[in-house]
Enzyme design. Structure first.
Site, mmCIF file in Angstrom:
data_model
loop_
_atom_site.group_PDB
_atom_site.id
_atom_site.type_symbol
_atom_site.label_atom_id
_atom_site.label_comp_id
_atom_site.label_asym_id
_atom_site.label_seq_id
_atom_site.Cartn_x
_atom_site.Cartn_y
_atom_site.Cartn_z
ATOM 1 N N ARG A 103 0.861 -1.185 0.000
ATOM 2 C CA ARG A 103 0.000 0.000 0.000
ATOM 3 C C ARG A 103 0.891 1.225 0.000
ATOM 4 O O ARG A 103 1.784 1.341 0.830
ATOM 5 C CB ARG A 103 -0.859 -0.056 1.266
ATOM 6 C CG ARG A 103 -1.847 1.047 1.397
ATOM 7 C CD ARG A 103 -2.685 0.848 2.642
ATOM 8 N NE ARG A 103 -2.023 1.339 3.831
ATOM 9 C CZ ARG A 103 -2.660 1.728 4.929
ATOM 10 N NH1 ARG A 103 -3.976 1.647 4.996
ATOM 11 N NH2 ARG A 103 -2.011 2.173 5.973
ATOM 12 N N THR A 107 -0.999 7.673 -0.943
ATOM 13 C CA THR A 107 -2.318 7.601 -1.591
ATOM 14 C C THR A 107 -3.214 6.521 -0.985
ATOM 15 O O THR A 107 -4.417 6.496 -1.244
ATOM 16 C CB THR A 107 -2.150 7.277 -3.084
ATOM 17 O OG1 THR A 107 -1.558 5.962 -3.197
ATOM 18 C CG2 THR A 107 -1.235 8.281 -3.789
ATOM 19 N N ASP A 203 2.325 -1.100 12.392
ATOM 20 C CA ASP A 203 2.591 -1.688 11.073
ATOM 21 C C ASP A 203 2.935 -3.166 11.260
ATOM 22 O O ASP A 203 3.994 -3.513 11.793
ATOM 23 C CB ASP A 203 3.755 -0.950 10.400
ATOM 24 C CG ASP A 203 3.951 -1.423 8.967
ATOM 25 O OD1 ASP A 203 4.124 -2.647 8.769
ATOM 26 O OD2 ASP A 203 3.926 -0.590 8.048
ATOM 27 N N ASP A 206 6.258 -4.441 9.721
ATOM 28 C CA ASP A 206 7.435 -3.984 10.466
ATOM 29 C C ASP A 206 7.567 -4.730 11.791
ATOM 30 O O ASP A 206 8.662 -5.072 12.215
ATOM 31 C CB ASP A 206 7.347 -2.476 10.742
ATOM 32 C CG ASP A 206 7.536 -1.640 9.480
ATOM 33 O OD1 ASP A 206 7.819 -2.217 8.417
ATOM 34 O OD2 ASP A 206 7.376 -0.409 9.575
HETATM 35 O O1 LIG Z 1 -6.486 -2.355 3.804
HETATM 36 P P1 LIG Z 1 -5.361 -1.518 3.258
HETATM 37 O O2 LIG Z 1 -5.568 -0.056 3.499
HETATM 38 O O3 LIG Z 1 -5.084 -1.826 1.820
HETATM 39 O O4 LIG Z 1 -4.048 -1.841 4.114
HETATM 40 C C1 LIG Z 1 -3.725 -3.101 4.562
HETATM 41 C C2 LIG Z 1 -2.437 -3.577 3.979
HETATM 42 O O5 LIG Z 1 -1.340 -2.818 4.495
HETATM 43 C C3 LIG Z 1 -0.357 -3.689 5.055
HETATM 44 O O6 LIG Z 1 0.580 -4.085 4.117
HETATM 45 P P2 LIG Z 1 1.765 -3.107 3.632
HETATM 46 O O7 LIG Z 1 1.339 -2.334 2.431
HETATM 47 O O8 LIG Z 1 2.257 -2.320 4.797
HETATM 48 O O9 LIG Z 1 2.867 -4.145 3.148
HETATM 49 P P3 LIG Z 1 3.808 -5.106 4.006
HETATM 50 O O10 LIG Z 1 2.990 -6.316 4.304
HETATM 51 O O11 LIG Z 1 4.929 -5.391 3.066
HETATM 52 O O12 LIG Z 1 4.240 -4.388 5.243
HETATM 53 C C4 LIG Z 1 -1.188 -4.874 5.489
HETATM 54 O O13 LIG Z 1 -0.419 -6.041 5.688
HETATM 55 C C5 LIG Z 1 -2.194 -5.018 4.390
HETATM 56 O O14 LIG Z 1 -1.720 -5.772 3.291
HETATM 57 O O1 LIG Z 2 -2.853 -0.263 10.878
HETATM 58 C C1 LIG Z 2 -2.348 -0.696 9.840
HETATM 59 C C2 LIG Z 2 -2.861 -0.396 8.565
HETATM 60 C C3 LIG Z 2 -2.263 -0.916 7.460
HETATM 61 N N1 LIG Z 2 -1.175 -1.709 7.618
HETATM 62 C C4 LIG Z 2 -0.669 -2.027 8.838
HETATM 63 O O2 LIG Z 2 0.316 -2.768 8.943
HETATM 64 N N2 LIG Z 2 -1.267 -1.492 9.923
HETATM 65 MG MG LIG Z 3 3.541 -2.774 6.183
#
Ligand SMILES: O=P(O)(O)OC[C@H]1O[C@H](OP(=O)(O)OP(=O)(O)O)[C@H](O)[C@@H]1O
Ligand SMILES: O=c1cc[nH]c(=O)[nH]1
Ligand SMILES: [Mg+2]
Length: 212
Positions: A103, A107, A203, A206
């Protein structure tokens, strides 16, 4: 779409420790793994089975076994990978496909950077793993891709869901009559201005794997 927030003291206990900012990555990974197995028990209530007969040491016994084709489990990288072992512990014979999605933190739009899935998912039950359902953009894109490839039953397992994301999914799939389920450990209060789930756990990627 059906939404289930699993109401169980062990789920609540593990989730509370996951939320705690003092929980380190090794503990976070172990708790996420345990939590997914508990959620998977509920999420697989409708897994398809076929009648089967086995021979006990005494007599034949009627039972069931998982039907063909096997279910497909799809973790959404990166954070969803932390849920895979907890899921395959309950469904060891499931196939596993992968989706890499990120994500954009400005945006809040989801982008797909990796896809490794069967081309034809006709008649397949799919289980999507992603810890955080925030705006719903990521999960909606993943579920749409599975239906486009022929899946006819999709269950998403999340650790936390926001009401905004659940509403978004309801609207996004108003045109789909196939079963769609979301199973989560909790539905939190709201999203903050940065699109983070509140109170949430931060996150998830992370906290599982460190900041990259
Ligand atoms: O419902 P949304 O608003 O789309 O957000 C949720 C997404 O955000 C996070 O992933 P991230 O983009 O942080 O990737 P990552 O798993 O690599 O940390 C999470 O693991 C979801 O996939
Ligand atoms: O709270 C949140 C939202 C999106 N992605 C995450 O990892 N945490
Ligand atoms: Mg993430």
């Amino acid at each position: 779409m059906q939404t289930l927030a699993v109401d169980h003291p062990l789920v609540a206990h593990k989730l509370t420790t996951l939320r705690d900012v003092r929980t380190d990555s090794p503990t976070f990974r172990r708790l996420a793994d345990e939590l997914v197995t508990l959620l998977a028990y509920e999420a697989t209530r409708d897994v398809r089975v076929a009648e089967a007969t086995v021979q006990t040491p005494l007599v034949p016994a009627e039972g069931v076994q998982l039907a063909s084709p096997k279910p497909l489990v799809v973790p959404i990288l990166r954070a969803g990978l932390g849920m895979l072992d907890g899921m395959t512990r309950l469904l060891p014979t499931a196939e596993v496909g992968f989706l890499g999605m990120i994500r954009d933190e400005g945006t809040l739009q989801a982008q797909t950077y990796a896809t490794r899935l069967p081309d034809d998912l006709s008649g397949r039950q799919c289980y999507v793993l992603d810890p955080m359902l925030a705006t719903g953009g990521t999960l909606a894109a993943a579920i749409r891709l599975l239906f486009d490839r022929g899946a006819d039953d999709v269950t998403a397992i999340c650790l936390l869901a926001a009401p905004e994301g659940l509403k978004y999914l309801e609207q996004a799939f108003a045109d789909i009559s196939a079963p769609i389920r979301v199973v989560t450990a909790a539905i939190d209060s709201h999203l903050n201005e940065q699109g983070f789930i509140m109170p949430g756990l931060g996150d998830a990627g992370d906290r599982l794997y460190g900041v990259v």
